[in-house]
Design an enzyme around this catalytic site. Structure first.
Site: not given
Ligand code: AP5
Ligand code: MG
Length: 218
Positions: A15, A90, A129, A164, A175
């Site tokens: 994402k 979410r 990552r 991270r 997660r």
């Molecule tokens: P990346 O682009 O970083 O993936 P992502 O989908 O953004 O993954 P996240 O881990 O950021 O998602 P998340 O939803 O768990 O975390 P968030 O920060 O929102 O890609 C991942 C890896 O793959 C990278 O190394 C990239 O380079 C690689 N990659 C990408 N595309 C690729 C491809 N095509 N091929 C190969 N490799 C590839 O949330 C974190 C925490 O915050 C949550 O757990 C929760 O505690 C809190 N939180 C955030 N939002 C909310 C909410 N709305 N409600 C409640 N809690 C929340």
């Molecule tokens: Mg992300």
């Protein structure tokens, strides 16, 4: 005309990676609640301290906390041309509240794009990552290494990039569980409202970006 996009997908689905590319192409801001919460932690704010343990354990932070962050952010003038939502909503409660905010603000309805990636690939991606806390960009040790100019621009070389705190295997499993139980139901929520697209998230990043872009009409 406003363009509002919501990238839906499991942790590590790509994402954030796709959102950054959309920002460059569409010139509208990314709204990542995960990034906002991590920024609050880095500042050491009261909010940051309150959510740190929840995030590190891989659970979702309470709905009211993220809803308030999003409400304030959407009101900014630079978010009136549109927004790329990454990681919000979410839960069904967050999605319902967002609908109300969009109606009240007269915003153009969301284009929802779900990025679908098998969980085994997600585990592999999150293990490799790396993250730059200066420019907030995300990389991968083998699949998406930082470009040569990154070390110069940020003063951070590839070996000094951060891992991270929620990418530990135990937190990743939590997660994935939270995604399955609390976020995946949003697929049906948005399907029943139209404007829902699915993109297969396996393959080179530019190819996924082409598929994501094809879902957007503006
Ligand atoms: P990346 O682009 O970083 O993936 P992502 O989908 O953004 O993954 P996240 O881990 O950021 O998602 P998340 O939803 O768990 O975390 P968030 O920060 O929102 O890609 C991942 C890896 O793959 C990278 O190394 C990239 O380079 C690689 N990659 C990408 N595309 C690729 C491809 N095509 N091929 C190969 N490799 C590839 O949330 C974190 C925490 O915050 C949550 O757990 C929760 O505690 C809190 N939180 C955030 N939002 C909310 C909410 N709305 N409600 C409640 N809690 C929340
Ligand atoms: Mg992300």
């Amino acid at each position: 005309m406003q363009t509002n996009i919501y990238l839906l997908g499991a942790p590590g689905a790509g994402k954030g990676t796709q959102a950054q590319l959309l920002v460059e192409r569409l010139q509208i801001p990314q709204l990542s609640t995960g990034d906002m919460l991590r920024a609050a932690r880095k500042e050491g704010s009261e909010l940051g301290q309150r959510v740190a343990a929840i995030m590190d354990s891989g659970q979702l932070v309470p709905d009211e906390v993220v809803i308030e962050l999003v409400r304030l952010r959407l009101a900014r003038p630079d978010h009136q041309k549109g927004v790329i939502l990454d990681g919000f909503p979410r839960t069904v409660k967050q999605a319902e509240t967002l609908d109300q905010m969009f109606q009240a603000g007269g915003r153009t309805p969301l284009t929802v794009i779900a990025i679908d990636v098998p969980y085994d690939e997600i585990r592999r991606r999150l293990q490799g990552r790396r993250w730059c806390s200066k420019c907030n960009r995300t990389f991968h040790v083998t699949d998406n290494p930082p470009p040569a100019e990154h070390a110069q621009d940020c003063g951070v070389d590839a070996n000094s990039l951060e891992i991270r705190t929620d990418d530990r295997p135990e937190a990743v499993e939590k997660r994935l569980q939270a995604y399955t139980q609390q976020t995946a139901p949003l697929i049906d929520y948005y399907k029943s409202r139209g404007v829902f697209h699915t993109v297969q998230g396996m393959g080179p990043i530019p190819e996924i970006f082409a598929a994501v872009s094809a879902c957007i009409t503006q």
